[in-house]
Design a protein around this motif. Structure first.
Motif, PDB file in Angstrom:
ATOM      1  N   SER A 117       0.829  -1.205   0.000  1.00  0.00           N
ATOM      2  CA  SER A 117       0.000   0.000   0.000  1.00  0.00           C
ATOM      3  C   SER A 117       0.863   1.254   0.000  1.00  0.00           C
ATOM      4  CB  SER A 117      -0.924   0.004   1.217  1.00  0.00           C
ATOM      5  OG  SER A 117      -1.853  -1.059   1.154  1.00  0.00           O
ATOM      6  N   VAL A 121       0.652   4.146  -2.888  1.00  0.00           N
ATOM      7  CA  VAL A 121       0.346   5.548  -2.593  1.00  0.00           C
ATOM      8  C   VAL A 121       1.241   6.482  -3.395  1.00  0.00           C
ATOM      9  CG1 VAL A 121       0.493   7.329  -0.818  1.00  0.00           C
ATOM     10  CG2 VAL A 121      -0.646   5.176  -0.314  1.00  0.00           C
ATOM     11  N   GLY A 125      -1.505   6.717  -6.246  1.00  0.00           N
ATOM     12  CA  GLY A 125      -2.406   7.624  -5.558  1.00  0.00           C
ATOM     13  C   GLY A 125      -3.239   6.927  -4.491  1.00  0.00           C
ATOM     14  N   VAL A 126      -3.919   7.757  -3.719  1.00  0.00           N
ATOM     15  CA  VAL A 126      -4.707   7.251  -2.588  1.00  0.00           C
ATOM     16  C   VAL A 126      -5.903   6.408  -3.021  1.00  0.00           C
ATOM     17  CG1 VAL A 126      -6.123   7.944  -0.607  1.00  0.00           C
ATOM     18  CG2 VAL A 126      -3.971   9.128  -1.078  1.00  0.00           C
ATOM     19  N   PRO A 127      -6.703   6.837  -4.036  1.00  0.00           N
ATOM     20  CA  PRO A 127      -7.871   6.031  -4.413  1.00  0.00           C
ATOM     21  C   PRO A 127      -7.526   4.584  -4.786  1.00  0.00           C
ATOM     22  CG  PRO A 127      -8.025   8.202  -5.385  1.00  0.00           C
ATOM     23  CD  PRO A 127      -6.647   8.100  -4.816  1.00  0.00           C
ATOM     24  N   THR A 129      -4.964   2.906  -3.856  1.00  0.00           N
ATOM     25  CA  THR A 129      -4.514   2.221  -2.642  1.00  0.00           C
ATOM     26  C   THR A 129      -5.696   1.764  -1.801  1.00  0.00           C
ATOM     27  OG1 THR A 129      -2.534   3.611  -2.625  1.00  0.00           O
ATOM     28  CG2 THR A 129      -3.070   2.430  -0.594  1.00  0.00           C
ATOM     29  N   ILE A 130      -6.698   2.628  -1.678  1.00  0.00           N
ATOM     30  CA  ILE A 130      -7.901   2.253  -0.926  1.00  0.00           C
ATOM     31  C   ILE A 130      -8.581   1.067  -1.590  1.00  0.00           C
ATOM     32  CG2 ILE A 130     -10.206   3.016  -0.257  1.00  0.00           C
ATOM     33  CD1 ILE A 130      -9.063   5.826   0.073  1.00  0.00           C
ATOM     34  N   PHE A 202     -14.533  11.490  -3.684  1.00  0.00           N
ATOM     35  CA  PHE A 202     -13.303  11.763  -4.424  1.00  0.00           C
ATOM     36  C   PHE A 202     -13.650  12.488  -5.724  1.00  0.00           C
ATOM     37  CE2 PHE A 202     -12.126   8.253  -1.694  1.00  0.00           C
ATOM     38  CZ  PHE A 202     -10.837   8.567  -1.299  1.00  0.00           C
TER      39      PHE A 202
END
Length: 262
Positions: A117, A121, A125-127, A129-130, A202
């Motif tokens: 993860s 990131v 990017g964060v999305p 990774t989520i 987002f």
């Protein structure tokens, strides 16, 4: 791979639902409520049916069928109780070993999820990774359910086959339905929730960018499935070799002797 197949099937279903064939006139778009219901209703029904099948398996009493066996042999009732006690003992040992294996494997998987993860990131990017974490956790939950129902069902399948093969087959199918339907249903629900969260919390340049981020869901699910397949194969092979050595050294059995279950 299973989660990716579910995602593809969901997209195909949505595409089929939101338009009609040209033969029936102009295309008519369904509202978001109708589309959401078409996605959620089968998944919820799958969860409910899985719960119903789990209850059906749990209702199988491991008693050795004393009435049936007593009619066949006057001495069967007493010997049946000894066999039942051994079945329960072996089943408990298998269940404890399976859960210990899952705990150890999921511990390493948790480390992998955290480390990968961090990598995602910075590069995606964060999305994404989520989505990756959600897919991994979903796969872990499905794997745990599958293992739990498998060890729960196998002793009951064996017990019912003692009665007749039809009864044993029915229990086996019920146990398989729990794993199969719950896996697909949980996967669809998690994916749907992920899409809704991305839409509401987002901002993406376009829908294509959003679905590229959601691809991390399949990556997480496939990664954990790979760990489970490889780790499970190593575990079962080690158990097979260990049982074979035990049969040779402790009981003097030849390799692949029919009296050794391994």
């Amino acid at each position: 791979q299973a989660l990716l197949a579910q995602a593809l099937a969901t997209e195909i279903l949505i595409a089929a639902l939101v338009r009609t064939r040209a033969d029936f006139g102009p295309a008519k778009m369904l509202g978001s409520l109708e589309v959401n219901l078409c996605i959620l209703a089968p998944a919820v029904l799958g969860i409910l049916w899985s719960a119903k099948e789990w209850v059906s398996v749990a209702n199988v009493k491991i008693d050795g069928h004393p009435d049936i066996l007593a009619n066949q042999d006057s001495k069967a009732k007493q010997s049946a109780q000894d066999i039942v006690a051994e079945m329960i003992k072996i089943s408990k040992t298998i269940s404890e070993g399976a859960m210990s294996f899952l705990f150890a494997e999921y511990t390493y998987m948790a480390v992998y999820i955290v480390l990968f993860s961090i990598f995602l990131v910075f590069f995606t990017g964060v999305p994404t990774t989520i989505a990756f974490v959600v897919g991994a956790v979903t796969s872990i939950i499905c794997g745990w359910i599958g293992m739990k129902i498998a060890v729960f069902t196998n002793v009951r399948t064996t017990h019912q086959c003692w009665k007749n093969l039809t009864a044993g087959f029915d229990v086996a199918i019920q146990g398989g339905c729990v794993m199969g339907l719950s896996l697909v249903s949980i996967g669809v629900l998690a994916l749907f929730a992920l899409v809704e969260i991305f839409k509401g919390h987002f901002s993406f340049e376009n829908s294509e960018a959003m679905y590229e981020a959601i691809a991390g869901y399949g990556l997480g699910g496939s990664s954990i499935a790979l760990f489970g397949r490889v780790g499970g194969g190593i575990y079962t092979k080690a158990a097979d070799v260990g049982a074979d050595l035990s049969g040779k050294n402790d009981y003097g059995l030849e390799e692949d002797d029919y009296r050794n279950p391994a």
